[in-house]
Design an enzyme around this catalytic site. Structure first.
Site, PDB file in Angstrom:
ATOM      1  CE  LYS A  91      36.175  53.306  44.971  1.00  0.00           C
ATOM      2  NZ  LYS A  91      37.316  54.165  45.356  1.00  0.00           N
ATOM      3  CB  SER A 170      37.765  53.487  49.052  1.00  0.00           C
ATOM      4  OG  SER A 170      37.875  54.330  47.911  1.00  0.00           O
ATOM      5  CB  SER A 194      41.106  55.202  47.260  1.00  0.00           C
ATOM      6  OG  SER A 194      40.819  55.575  48.586  1.00  0.00           O
TER       7      SER A 194
END
Length: 530
Positions: A91, A170, A194
């Site tokens: 990420k 996210s 997330s």
């Protein structure tokens, strides 16, 4: 249309079903190399990412890293572990040396700081960093009306099961990338939902560890209390293997000042290997589990039916099920949590921006939250085109002082409520874990109304710092739905065992098709008109 029946070169495993064990067996036999495997996934990224926007940056050194792994495998000591030569997506709020770490924002585009602690661990284990995954910009902490999966630099991540559906946030790109087989594994991060919510929406496994088990050093922060990185994979065994590498005590981890639990003490008594050793297909026989139904009740009968089927399967596998259980006062957690997060974000982002400014990168970088807000205003046509920055502004209005009385009161109340919510049913009903649907099926991506969040159950575990793992449990109109197992802090081995037993008994995961939209059959069963 991608073909998930494609066989990975040198294996008999289709790209949609290949496990780490399959890939390692092929590399051990000499039929597959990390170089060939990495090239295969890079080709898939090149072909599919224009539709998915799951990958924000490809690692130009991935081929060299794979070749180096092949050399290690061929050497006298052989592979370093189950991640040797395996491509991993990271990420893009996690630092990887030689690549920008942007959190999706052009404000950080020139920043290429050193490896995060967890990346150092991955490299030592032989993993190949194949690229950086797209995310909800600033980990979904910029606006109260955001659209998950969108970032200025990465665009809108799409759900592989229907491209007009949202992948949730996210860790949107991490989840979509694993689901669409752009990489076998990904690292996501979570502050509240997330990891587990995108994993549920994209039909994969996501594991949110106990806060402090995985180092936060080198991750763009929201909260020193709730932030954590964690594994995302297509199956529980692969998530456990990745966690075994990520879990490591780091003396420089920016742990919250009042967090008295010691990850190092825990690792001494359990050891990272316990995560992989926990994979027991009979773990549900004799387990005592509580079913938390209240949050998912508003989602309707089709969603409720998935939970009913999961509960029936748990009982069939020998679990003693208390159905339902109540988690007290969960509706009261959000208000003090959000107050605390605003203070923590200002404190953390100011410290982080000051840290990266010390590297002397080319190009001006914002050095405070106030400067970051100003950057967004000056670039509003680009950065604020989808939604605003109200959350940034609310955070800037706080003192950012973690000794502030208002902050301390909010954080202590949020933590008290969350830990009481989990401990109460565990004690009252003598259950070892709570089971609940993770979140509603994927909503349509909507830039006018924003995310349509019917429910999610991540809050108590996230705020309490407890572990949670979500596993595919079923489908609603072709969209995946996950079921979460969560329990006391440091209970990862037991939760992994329970989730693995459920997964092996159900095996409901189906590869996505990257359909443009969800196609529903007519209610009467007849063909739809032309």
């Amino acid at each position: 249309m991608p073909d998930f029946r494609d066989v990975i070169p040198g294996t008999r495993a289709s790209v949609g079903q290949a496990s780490l064990a399959d890939l390692q067996a092929a590399m051990a036999s000499g039929e597959l190399t990390s170089a060939a495997l990495t090239a295969f996934y890079l080709q898939r990224i090149d072909r599919l990412n224009p539709a998915l926007h799951a990958v924000i940056t490809v690692n130009l050194s991935a081929g060299a890293e794979a070749a180096a792994s092949d050399a290690v495998r061929a050497g006298p000591r052989g592979p370093r572990g189950p991640l040797e030569g395996i491509p991993v997506l990271i990420k893009d709020n996690v630092q990887v040396a030689g690549m920008p770490t942007t959190a999706g924002s052009p404000a950080l585009l020139s920043a290429e700081p050193d490896d995060a602690f967890l990346i150092t661990k991955l490299r030592r284990a032989g993993a190949v960093i194949i690229g950086k995954a797209n995310l909800s910009e600033w980990a979904n902490f910029r606006s109260t009306h955001s659209t998950s999966g969108w970032s200025t630099l990465g665009g809108q991540s799409a759900n592989p099961y229907a491209l007009d559906r949202n992948p949730s946030g996210s860790s949107s790109g991490s989840a979509a990338g694993v689901a669409a087989a752009l990489a076998p594994l990904a690292v996501g991060t979570e502050t509240d939902g997330s990891i587990v919510c995108p994993a549920s929406a994209c039909g994969i496994v996501g594991l949110k560890p106990t806060n402090g088990l995985v180092s936060r050093r080198g991750i763009v922060p929201i909260s020193p209390v709730q932030d954590t990185a964690g594994p995302m994979a297509t199956c529980v065994a692969d998530a456990a293997a990745l966690l075994s590498v990520l879990a490591a005590a780091d003396p420089l981890d920016p742990v919250a000042f009042d967090d008295l639990d010691s990850a190092e003490r825990t690792m001494v008594t359990t050891g990272p290997a316990s995560f992989a050793q926990a994979l027991d297909p009979a773990a549900l026989d004799g387990a005592r589990l509580g079913i938390w139904r209240d949050p998912s009740a508003p989602a309707g009968a089709a969603t409720g039916a998935v939970l009913d089927m999961a509960v029936a399967k748990l009982r069939a596998l020998g679990a003693a099920v208390v159905d339902p259980v109540t988690l007290p006062d969960t509706g009261k957690i959000n208000e003090p949590e959000f107050v605390a997060l605003q203070y923590e974000f200002k404190y953390g982002i100011n410290a982080y921006l000051g840290y990266i400014a010390g590297f002397g990168f080319d190009g001006a970088l914002p050095q405070t939250l106030a400067e970051l807000i100003d950057f967004n205003k000056r670039n509003a046509d680009l950065v604020l085109s989808r939604f605003g920055q109200e959350t940034f502004e609310h955070a800037e209005a706080t003192s950012g002082d973690l000794t502030d009385h208002e902050y301390l009161a909010a954080r202590r109340e949020a933590t008290r409520l969350a830990r009481t919510a989990i401990s109460t049913p565990l004690a009252e009903h003598e259950v070892e874990a709570i089971v609940a649907l993770t979140a509603n099926p994927a909503c349509l991506t909507d830039y006018v109304l924003g995310d349509h969040d019917v429910f999610h159950t991540s809050g108590p575990a996230a705020v309490a710092g407890c572990p949670s793992i979500t596993v595919p449990a079923g489908y609603v109109s072709g969209l995946p739905l996950g079921v979460s197992f969560f329990g006391p802090r440091w209970s990862e081995p037991r939760l992994i065992a329970l989730a693995y037993a459920f997964e092996q008994a159900t095996m409901v995961r189906q590869a996505p098709t990257l359909a443009a939209s969800l196609v529903l059959p007519p209610r009467d069963g007849r063909s739809a008109p032309d």
